[in-house]
Design a protein around this motif. Sequence first.
Motif, PDB file in Angstrom:
ATOM      1  N   HIS A 119       0.853  -1.184   0.000  1.00 19.01           N
ATOM      2  CA  HIS A 119       0.000   0.000   0.000  1.00 19.01           C
ATOM      3  C   HIS A 119       0.890   1.234   0.000  1.00 19.01           C
ATOM      4  CE1 HIS A 119      -3.043   2.877   0.963  1.00 19.01           C
ATOM      5  NE2 HIS A 119      -2.639   3.059   2.212  1.00 19.01           N
ATOM      6  N   ALA A 134       0.622   5.447  -0.143  1.00 20.77           N
ATOM      7  CA  ALA A 134      -0.317   6.567  -0.023  1.00 20.77           C
ATOM      8  C   ALA A 134       0.414   7.877  -0.281  1.00 20.77           C
ATOM      9  CB  ALA A 134      -0.943   6.578   1.365  1.00 20.77           C
ATOM     10  N   TYR A 173      -8.899   5.390  -3.148  1.00 24.37           N
ATOM     11  CA  TYR A 173      -8.017   4.227  -3.318  1.00 24.37           C
ATOM     12  C   TYR A 173      -8.204   3.657  -4.722  1.00 24.37           C
ATOM     13  CZ  TYR A 173      -7.792   4.240   1.795  1.00 24.37           C
ATOM     14  OH  TYR A 173      -7.610   4.602   3.105  1.00 24.37           O
ATOM     15  N   GLU A 224      -3.237   5.162  -2.844  1.00 24.30           N
ATOM     16  CA  GLU A 224      -4.195   6.058  -2.195  1.00 24.30           C
ATOM     17  C   GLU A 224      -3.714   7.487  -2.397  1.00 24.30           C
ATOM     18  OE1 GLU A 224      -4.058   5.621   2.038  1.00 24.30           O
ATOM     19  OE2 GLU A 224      -5.826   6.857   2.407  1.00 24.30           O
ATOM     20  N   TYR A 230      -3.623  11.748   7.536  1.00 25.53           N
ATOM     21  CA  TYR A 230      -4.376  11.060   8.584  1.00 25.53           C
ATOM     22  C   TYR A 230      -4.171  11.812   9.897  1.00 25.53           C
ATOM     23  CZ  TYR A 230      -4.878   6.768   5.719  1.00 25.53           C
ATOM     24  OH  TYR A 230      -5.190   5.852   4.768  1.00 25.53           O
TER      25      TYR A 230
END
Length: 129
Positions: free
Chosen positions: A62, A64, A108, A118, A124
């Motif tokens: 993943h 981001a 995403y 993402e 965040y």
Amino acid sequence: MTIKLNHTIVHSLDQHVAARFFAELFGLPEPVPFGPFLGVQVGNEVTLDFLDAEGMEIQMQHYAFLVSEAEFDQIFGRIKERGLKYWADPGRTREGAINRHYGGRGVYFEDASGHLLEIITRPYGSSMP
Ligand SMILES: [Fe+2]
């Protein structure tokens, strides 16, 4: 603290396809060959080094990216232009939607090898603007 992430390897089904897909979608310069890698650098000097997995099973990762509102519009526009699937959540249950976490926008989607990418406009944990 002076420690910065400098580069990471992105195992790819086809490194040329994957590096080009990433650079084009994000509006970044052409991938640069370095040894066996094809590097694409993002704004905070981190380089994604795309590498052929050469038949090894690719473990989904993943990645981001924090982007500006204008960049979100551009990248999300290209996602829709290309007819790519996108989701509001990492579990990929809310297809065709974006999220509004922390007063920003997030979405995403998959890269050319199936890694989960993402883009977010607010980090965040940000307080609401
Ligand atoms: Fe994430």
